[in-house]
Write an enzyme that holds these catalytic residues in place. Structure first.
Site, PDB file in Angstrom:
ATOM      1  N   GLN A 103       0.810  -1.204   0.000  1.00 16.26           N
ATOM      2  CA  GLN A 103       0.000   0.000   0.000  1.00 16.26           C
ATOM      3  C   GLN A 103       0.847   1.260   0.000  1.00 16.26           C
ATOM      4  O   GLN A 103       2.025   1.231   0.386  1.00 16.26           O
ATOM      5  CB  GLN A 103      -0.936   0.022   1.201  1.00 16.26           C
ATOM      6  N   GLU A 186      -8.116   5.812   6.603  1.00 11.06           N
ATOM      7  CA  GLU A 186      -7.867   4.976   7.770  1.00 11.06           C
ATOM      8  C   GLU A 186      -7.587   5.781   9.033  1.00 11.06           C
ATOM      9  O   GLU A 186      -6.922   6.814   8.996  1.00 11.06           O
ATOM     10  CB  GLU A 186      -6.670   4.059   7.494  1.00 11.06           C
TER      11      GLU A 186
END
Length: 250
Positions: A103, A186
Site C-alpha cells: 500500500q 484509515e
C-alpha cells in the site's frame, strides 16, 4: 495501517499500522497495517463497519485472475486542527482476507495546532516507511499507485499532480495473494492503540481502477466499509460511479 474489524460479517478488511489487515499507525513513528480480521471473508461484503478502515474494496478479483495494480486520485484534505488527531488515505493490494498488504498513500497529523502531511509506503507485515519529503498542501491533487510486478516485489508511487513532483520506491515483502484491491481512509494505530481520528471533511477518490492479469476494472462490484468505534459511526462512504468513491467524516 492496521485493520481491526468490529462487525464485518461478510468479507474484507484488515489492519496494520498503516495498512495491513485493519489497524492503524502513525507517520512520524513506525506505522503498520494489518489484514482484515472480520468473519466470512469468502462471501460478498456489500457494506459493513470496521474500527479503522473506510472506503471501497474488492473481496476477490474476477474469476481466475489476480490484482496486480491499484490507482486512485484525491485532494489533500482540509483537516480540522485538533491537536493529537491523525488519519491517512491510501490504495492497496490485499489485506481483506490475506496476511500481507502492499500500500501507499499520505498521512496527516495535527501537532501544535498545525497539520503535518507526509507520504509513505508499506508492505505489511513490515513497518511503513516515509518517502523523502514530498511537499503538499490542502487542495493539492494526489495520485497514488501500487504495482505488484510479482507476488513478492512491486512499486509504490505518490504523485502531487498540482506541483508536478512525485516519489516512487521499488519494494519487496511477504507474498501477496492478489485477491483484494482497496481505496481507503484509515484511522491508523500507534503502538497498540488507534490514534484519535481527525476530521478530514470529505475525501473523494477519482480515477479509481485496478488491474488484473485479465484486464482493468473500476469500482463496479466493489464493497463499501465505514468506521465504527464505541458504537458510533464516524464515516459515510458512497460509491458515486465506476471510478469514484467519496468518504465523509461524520
Amino acid at each position: 495501517m492496521k485493520f481491526s474489524a468490529i462487525l464485518l460479517s461478510n468479507v474484507l478488511l484488515a489492519s496494520a499500522t498503516l495498512a495491513a489487515p485493519f489497524t492503524a499507525r502513525k507517520r512520524s513513528t513506525l506505522l503498520s497495517s494489518h489484514p482484515y480480521t472480520g468473519k466470512d471473508v469468502d462471501s460478498p461484503l456489500d457494506h459493513e463497519y470496521d474500527s479503522n478502515w473506510a472506503g471501497a474494496a474488492f473481496a476477490s478479483p474476477p474469476s481466475g485472475s489476480k490484482f496486480t495494480s491499484v490507482t486512485g486520485t484525491f485532494n489533500v484534505p482540509t483537516v480540522t486542527k485538533t491537536n493529537g488527531r491523525a488519519g491517512a488515505a491510501w490504495v492497496g493490494i490485499d489485506g481483506f482476507n490475506t496476511n500481507s498488504i502492499l500500500q501507499t498513500g499520505i498521512q496527516w497529523q495535527v501537532e501544535d495546532s498545525e497539520v503535518q502531511f507526509s507520504a509513505w509506503h508499506e508492505w505489511y507485515p513490515a513497518d511503513s516507511v516515509n518517502f523523502p519529503s514530498l511537499a503538499m498542501s490542502p487542495g493539492d491533487e494526489i495520485t497514488v499507485t501500487v504495482v505488484a510486478s510479482s507476488s513478492t516485489s512491486g512499486t509504490a508511487t505518490v504523485e502531487n499532480t498540482s506541483t508536478g513532483k512525485s516519489v516512487s520506491k521499488a519494494i519487496s515483502g511477504q507474498a501477496l495473494a492478489g485477491q483484494n484491491a482497496e481505496w481507503i481512509v484509515e484511522d491508523f494505530e500507534e503502538g497498540s492503540s488507534l490514534v484519535p481520528f481527525a476530521n478530514f471533511g470529505t475525501i473523494t477518490f477519482t480515477g479509481c481502477s485496478a488491474t488484473t492479469n485479465s484486464g482493468t476494472t473500476g469500482l463496479t462490484g466493489a464493497d463499501t466499509v465505514d468506521i465504527e468505534q464505541n458504537s458510533k459511526v464516524l464515516t459515510s462512504t458512497t460509491i458515486d460511479s465506476s471510478s469514484k468513491v467519496a468518504i465523509t467524516y461524520e
